[in-house]
Design a protein around this motif. Structure first.
Motif, PDB file in Angstrom:
ATOM      1  N   VAL A 224       0.830  -1.210   0.000  1.00 17.38           N
ATOM      2  CA  VAL A 224       0.000   0.000   0.000  1.00 17.38           C
ATOM      3  C   VAL A 224       0.863   1.257   0.000  1.00 17.38           C
ATOM      4  CG1 VAL A 224      -1.784   1.298   1.225  1.00 17.38           C
ATOM      5  CG2 VAL A 224      -1.877  -1.200   1.164  1.00 17.38           C
ATOM      6  N   ASP A 225       1.704   1.385   1.009  1.00 16.94           N
ATOM      7  CA  ASP A 225       2.438   2.636   1.169  1.00 16.94           C
ATOM      8  C   ASP A 225       3.350   2.925  -0.014  1.00 16.94           C
ATOM      9  OD1 ASP A 225       1.122   2.654   3.509  1.00 16.94           O
ATOM     10  OD2 ASP A 225       2.854   2.501   4.815  1.00 16.94           O
ATOM     11  N   ILE A 226       4.151   1.938  -0.405  1.00 15.24           N
ATOM     12  CA  ILE A 226       5.091   2.178  -1.504  1.00 15.24           C
ATOM     13  C   ILE A 226       4.376   2.204  -2.851  1.00 15.24           C
ATOM     14  CG2 ILE A 226       7.069   1.253  -2.767  1.00 15.24           C
ATOM     15  CD1 ILE A 226       8.223   0.307  -0.130  1.00 15.24           C
ATOM     16  N   LEU A 227       3.589   1.159  -3.151  1.00 16.31           N
ATOM     17  CA  LEU A 227       2.958   1.074  -4.473  1.00 16.31           C
ATOM     18  C   LEU A 227       1.941   2.182  -4.688  1.00 16.31           C
ATOM     19  CD1 LEU A 227       4.419  -1.607  -4.851  1.00 16.31           C
ATOM     20  CD2 LEU A 227       2.299  -2.577  -5.726  1.00 16.31           C
ATOM     21  N   LEU A 228       1.070   2.396  -3.708  1.00 17.84           N
ATOM     22  CA  LEU A 228      -0.001   3.380  -3.884  1.00 17.84           C
ATOM     23  C   LEU A 228       0.545   4.799  -3.947  1.00 17.84           C
ATOM     24  CD1 LEU A 228      -3.053   4.065  -3.937  1.00 17.84           C
ATOM     25  CD2 LEU A 228      -2.976   4.163  -1.448  1.00 17.84           C
ATOM     26  N   ILE A 229       1.383   5.146  -2.991  1.00 18.68           N
ATOM     27  CA  ILE A 229       1.838   6.533  -2.905  1.00 18.68           C
ATOM     28  C   ILE A 229       2.879   6.853  -3.968  1.00 18.68           C
ATOM     29  CG2 ILE A 229       3.004   8.206  -1.404  1.00 18.68           C
ATOM     30  CD1 ILE A 229       1.638   6.776   0.966  1.00 18.68           C
ATOM     31  N   LYS A 230       3.741   5.899  -4.265  1.00 23.48           N
ATOM     32  CA  LYS A 230       4.762   6.126  -5.298  1.00 23.48           C
ATOM     33  C   LYS A 230       4.247   5.832  -6.707  1.00 23.48           C
ATOM     34  CE  LYS A 230       8.218   7.187  -2.530  1.00 23.48           C
ATOM     35  NZ  LYS A 230       8.901   8.496  -2.581  1.00 23.48           N
ATOM     36  N   GLN A 231       2.983   5.388  -6.789  1.00 25.54           N
ATOM     37  CA  GLN A 231       2.363   5.102  -8.089  1.00 25.54           C
ATOM     38  C   GLN A 231       3.175   4.083  -8.900  1.00 25.54           C
ATOM     39  OE1 GLN A 231      -0.851   6.856  -9.310  1.00 25.54           O
ATOM     40  NE2 GLN A 231      -0.750   6.636  -7.083  1.00 25.54           N
ATOM     41  N   ILE A 232       3.542   2.990  -8.227  1.00 21.99           N
ATOM     42  CA  ILE A 232       4.276   1.905  -8.882  1.00 21.99           C
ATOM     43  C   ILE A 232       3.285   0.813  -9.267  1.00 21.99           C
ATOM     44  CG2 ILE A 232       6.076   0.143  -8.580  1.00 21.99           C
ATOM     45  CD1 ILE A 232       7.412   2.015  -6.558  1.00 21.99           C
ATOM     46  N   GLU A 233       3.432   0.256 -10.459  1.00 23.47           N
ATOM     47  CA  GLU A 233       2.492  -0.765 -10.922  1.00 23.47           C
ATOM     48  C   GLU A 233       2.603  -2.026 -10.080  1.00 23.47           C
ATOM     49  OE1 GLU A 233       2.048  -1.444 -15.195  1.00 23.47           O
ATOM     50  OE2 GLU A 233       3.391   0.262 -15.517  1.00 23.47           O
ATOM     51  N   LEU A 234       1.461  -2.694  -9.904  1.00 25.05           N
ATOM     52  CA  LEU A 234       1.380  -3.884  -9.058  1.00 25.05           C
ATOM     53  C   LEU A 234       2.330  -4.991  -9.509  1.00 25.05           C
ATOM     54  CD1 LEU A 234      -0.053  -5.298  -6.700  1.00 25.05           C
ATOM     55  CD2 LEU A 234      -1.804  -6.070  -8.326  1.00 25.05           C
ATOM     56  N   LYS A 235       2.599  -5.082 -10.810  1.00 19.53           N
ATOM     57  CA  LYS A 235       3.441  -6.169 -11.313  1.00 19.53           C
ATOM     58  C   LYS A 235       4.878  -6.088 -10.801  1.00 19.53           C
ATOM     59  CE  LYS A 235       4.488  -3.762 -15.689  1.00 19.53           C
ATOM     60  NZ  LYS A 235       4.352  -3.824 -17.166  1.00 19.53           N
ATOM     61  N   TYR A 236       5.269  -4.924 -10.262  1.00 20.28           N
ATOM     62  CA  TYR A 236       6.628  -4.782  -9.738  1.00 20.28           C
ATOM     63  C   TYR A 236       6.722  -5.081  -8.237  1.00 20.28           C
ATOM     64  CZ  TYR A 236       7.366  -2.442 -14.196  1.00 20.28           C
ATOM     65  OH  TYR A 236       7.428  -2.153 -15.535  1.00 20.28           O
ATOM     66  N   LEU A 237       5.586  -5.411  -7.615  1.00 23.47           N
ATOM     67  CA  LEU A 237       5.582  -5.656  -6.173  1.00 23.47           C
ATOM     68  C   LEU A 237       6.513  -6.791  -5.775  1.00 23.47           C
ATOM     69  CD1 LEU A 237       4.455  -5.213  -3.314  1.00 23.47           C
ATOM     70  CD2 LEU A 237       2.552  -6.732  -3.909  1.00 23.47           C
ATOM     71  N   THR A 238       6.484  -7.890  -6.531  1.00 22.66           N
ATOM     72  CA  THR A 238       7.326  -9.038  -6.165  1.00 22.66           C
ATOM     73  C   THR A 238       8.809  -8.679  -6.223  1.00 22.66           C
ATOM     74  OG1 THR A 238       7.203  -9.836  -8.469  1.00 22.66           O
ATOM     75  CG2 THR A 238       5.633 -10.770  -6.876  1.00 22.66           C
ATOM     76  N   LYS A 239       9.189  -7.806  -7.143  1.00 24.23           N
ATOM     77  CA  LYS A 239      10.596  -7.390  -7.230  1.00 24.23           C
ATOM     78  C   LYS A 239      11.005  -6.593  -5.990  1.00 24.23           C
ATOM     79  CE  LYS A 239      10.578  -7.065 -12.315  1.00 24.23           C
ATOM     80  NZ  LYS A 239      11.486  -8.182 -12.610  1.00 24.23           N
ATOM     81  N   ILE A 240      10.122  -5.691  -5.545  1.00 28.11           N
ATOM     82  CA  ILE A 240      10.421  -4.876  -4.370  1.00 28.11           C
ATOM     83  C   ILE A 240      10.535  -5.758  -3.128  1.00 28.11           C
ATOM     84  CG2 ILE A 240       9.541  -3.038  -2.875  1.00 28.11           C
ATOM     85  CD1 ILE A 240       8.236  -1.814  -5.368  1.00 28.11           C
ATOM     86  N   LYS A 241       9.594  -6.698  -2.984  1.00 30.71           N
ATOM     87  CA  LYS A 241       9.617  -7.586  -1.818  1.00 30.71           C
ATOM     88  C   LYS A 241      10.862  -8.474  -1.831  1.00 30.71           C
ATOM     89  CE  LYS A 241       4.762  -8.021  -0.528  1.00 30.71           C
ATOM     90  NZ  LYS A 241       3.653  -8.979  -0.289  1.00 30.71           N
ATOM     91  N   LYS A 242      11.221  -8.964  -2.990  1.00 34.93           N
ATOM     92  CA  LYS A 242      12.409  -9.821  -3.084  1.00 34.93           C
ATOM     93  C   LYS A 242      13.663  -9.024  -2.752  1.00 34.93           C
ATOM     94  CE  LYS A 242      14.548 -13.342  -5.998  1.00 34.93           C
ATOM     95  NZ  LYS A 242      14.440 -14.108  -7.278  1.00 34.93           N
ATOM     96  N   LEU A 243      13.740  -7.805  -3.249  1.00 36.29           N
ATOM     97  CA  LEU A 243      14.889  -6.949  -2.941  1.00 36.29           C
ATOM     98  C   LEU A 243      14.989  -6.715  -1.436  1.00 36.29           C
ATOM     99  CD1 LEU A 243      17.194  -5.008  -3.732  1.00 36.29           C
ATOM    100  CD2 LEU A 243      15.456  -3.211  -3.994  1.00 36.29           C
ATOM    101  N   PHE A 244      13.867  -6.392  -0.813  1.00 36.72           N
ATOM    102  CA  PHE A 244      13.864  -6.155   0.628  1.00 36.72           C
ATOM    103  C   PHE A 244      14.344  -7.387   1.392  1.00 36.72           C
ATOM    104  CE2 PHE A 244      11.183  -6.123   4.628  1.00 36.72           C
ATOM    105  CZ  PHE A 244      12.055  -5.308   5.331  1.00 36.72           C
ATOM    106  N   TYR A 245      13.863  -8.553   0.992  1.00 33.60           N
ATOM    107  CA  TYR A 245      14.249  -9.795   1.675  1.00 33.60           C
ATOM    108  C   TYR A 245      15.742 -10.056   1.521  1.00 33.60           C
ATOM    109  CZ  TYR A 245      14.226 -14.714   3.064  1.00 33.60           C
ATOM    110  OH  TYR A 245      14.480 -15.913   3.688  1.00 33.60           O
TER     111      TYR A 245
END
Length: 394
Positions: A224-245
Motif C-alpha cells: 500500500v504505502d510504496i505502491l499506492l503513494i509512489k504510483q508503482i504498478e502492481l506487477k513490480y511488487l514481487t521485485k520490491i519484496k524480493k529486494l527487501f528480503y
C-alpha cells in the motif's frame, strides 16, 4: 455529520495511550496545518485521538476525528466536509490517512484558504514527501515524524516511570551522572533485549502474535504505502519484496547493486530507486560515507530497526548487527549518521567517531578519540557509554 461525531466520541472514550509520546510535546500546536508522518503500525491513529482526549471532552463538537478509509469520502471531498464542520463551529479537524483521498493536498489547501480559524492535523505515510511532491502545501504545513517507541518510552511504559529524553551532548558529557538517576528506579539491562526484539512497534501491547503482526504490517508497507503513494504498478511488487528480503538477509553491509539488479531482473537505477523507497517506508536505513547522499551507492544498508530482523529471519539475527541497528535507529532522528572506516564504526554529525562493541570483550583496545557504545553493561566510564542510554535520545 452526527454519525461522525458519534464515532469520534466512541473512539476518544475508548482510547488509552499507555505512554506519552515525546512528539506530543515537540509539535507547535498553534500552527493551522500540521502533518504527522509515520510508518504503518507506529501509532498515528492513537496519537490523533490522544490529542483530542487531552484537549477536548469527547462530546465537544469543536474537535472531530475522521478517517479517509470511510467510504463516505469516495463521494465527498475533504474541503466540503470541512466547510460543513466549520460552519457548525468546528475548530480542529483530525484527518487520518489523508493520502487515501484523491487530490488530498489540493483539498487541504482549499481548507486553509477558505476556513481561516480551522486547524487541521492530518496523518500520512512516511513514504509521503509532503512539500516536495505537493507544492500547494509549501509554506502552510508543518511536518513531523512519529517514530516507534524509543527505549526510554518503552521503559516508562513497563516501569511506570517518567524518564525524560536527553540530548546527545548530555549523554556524551554526563552519562555517569544520568545513569545514577535512572538505576535506582529501573534496570535498563533487564528490559533491553526485549526492546530489541519487540519494543519498537506499539502493537506488542496487543494480545496477538507480535511477529505475525509485524510481518503483516511489513507487507502492507510495500503493497500500500510504496505502491499506492509512489504510483508503482502492481506487477513490480514481487521485485520490491524480493529486494527487501535479500537486503535483510545480507545484514548491515554494502549492497552489490549489480548482483541485486540481476537477481530481481531490473536495472541498477531501478534497484537504487527501490532502495530509496524502502528507506522512505522506514523498512531500511541507508548509510553513506561522509559527504555522500542518494543517488550515490550506499556504504551500508541495514534494517530500520532491530524488531524487523527478528520478524524476517530470527535464526540469522546477529547480536552485533542488532546492536548497531539500534544505535543508528536511535540517532538518525536528529543526527547525521555516516559509515566509519571499520566494521562497527560510525561517524556522527561529521565529527564524532563511534564504535558499537561488546563490553564483555576483554581483548578490546580503547582509543581516546572514539566513543564506545557498549552492550552487555549497565554503566559506563569516560568515553565508554552503555549502548542502552542512546535509547533516551527521544
Amino acid at each position: 455529520m452526527e454519525a461522525f461525531f458519534r464515532t469520534h466520541e466512541y473512539l476518544v472514550d475508548h482510547t488509552s495511550a499507555p505512554v506519552r509520546r515525546a512528539l506530543m510535546d515537540e509539535i507547535d500546536w498553534n500552527d493551522r496545518m500540521i502533518g504527522i508522518k509515520g510508518t504503518r503500525g507506529i501509532g498515528k491513529t492513537t496519537f490523533l485521538l490522544q490529542y483530542a482526549k487531552d484537549n477536548y471532552a469527547s462530546n465537544d463538537k469543536r474537535c472531530l476525528y475522521i478517517n479517509m478509509n470511510n467510504f463516505y469520502f469516495q463521494g465527498h471531498g475533504i474541503a466540503d466536509f470541512a466547510g460543513e464542520f466549520y460552519r457548525r463551529g468546528g475548530k480542529v479537524l483530525l484527518i487520518d490517512q489523508v493520502f487515501k483521498q484523491p487530490e488530498w493536498s489540493k483539498e487541504l489547501r482549499r481548507c486553509y484558504d477558505q476556513y481561516p480559524t480551522l486547524k487541521i492535523v492530518f496523518t500520512g505515510s512516511s513514504v509521503m514527501r509532503l512539500k516536495e511532491e505537493n507544492p500547494e502545501l509549501n509554506g502552510i504545513v508543518k511536518s513531523y515524524n512519529l517514530r516507534g517507541f524509543s527505549f526510554r518510552e518503552y521503559i516508562n511504559l513497563l516501569t511506570g516511570n517518567d524518564f525524560q529524553p536527553f540530548t546527545l551532548d548530555e549523554i556524551l558529557n554526563n552519562h555517569e551522572r544520568l545513569i545514577k538517576q535512572i538505576l535506582p528506579k529501573a534496570s535498563p539491562v533487564q528490559h533491553f533485549q526485549n526492546y530489541i526484539h519487540h519494543g519498537f512497534y506499539p502493537f506488542f501491547l496487543e494480545n496477538r502474535n507480535f511477529s505475525e503482526n509485524l510481518l503483516k504490517t511489513m507487507n502492507m508497507m510495500t503493497e500500500v504505502d510504496i505502491l499506492l503513494i509512489k504510483q508503482i504498478e502492481l506487477k513490480y511488487l514481487t521485485k520490491i519484496k524480493k529486494l527487501f528480503y535479500m537486503l535483510a538477509l545480507e545484514g548491515p553491509k554494502a549492497p552489490n547493486i549489480s548482483k541485486l539488479a540481476q537477481v530481481i531482473g531490473t536495472s541498477r537505477a531501478t534497484v537504487m530507486n527501490y532502495i530509496k523507497d524502502l528507506a522512505d517506508a522506514r523498512l531500511i536505513n541507508i548509510i553513506y560515507p561522509p559527504g555522500q547522499v542518494f543517488p550515490k551507492k550506499p556504504a551500508k544498508v541495514m534494517l530500520h530497526n532491530s524488531n524487523l530482523m527478528y520478524a524476517i529471519y530470527p535464526i540469522k539475527a546477529n547480536k552485533q548487527d542488532a546492536m548497531e541497528t539500534f544505535l543508528v535507529n536511535s540517532l538518525w532522528k536528529d543526527h547525521i549518521v555516516n559509515e566509519g572506516t571499520k566494521k562497527g564504526h560510525y561517524i556522527i554529525d561529521n565529527k564524532l567517531k563511534f564504535r558499537v562493541c561488546d563490553a564483555e570483550n576483554s581483548k578490546m583496545r580503547y582509543s581516546p578519540d572514539t566513543i564506545y557504545a557498549r552492550y552487555n553493561t549497565e554503566v559506563g566510564k569516560d568515553n565508554r557509554i552503555p549502548l542502552w542510554l542512546f535509547g533516551f535520545l527521544y
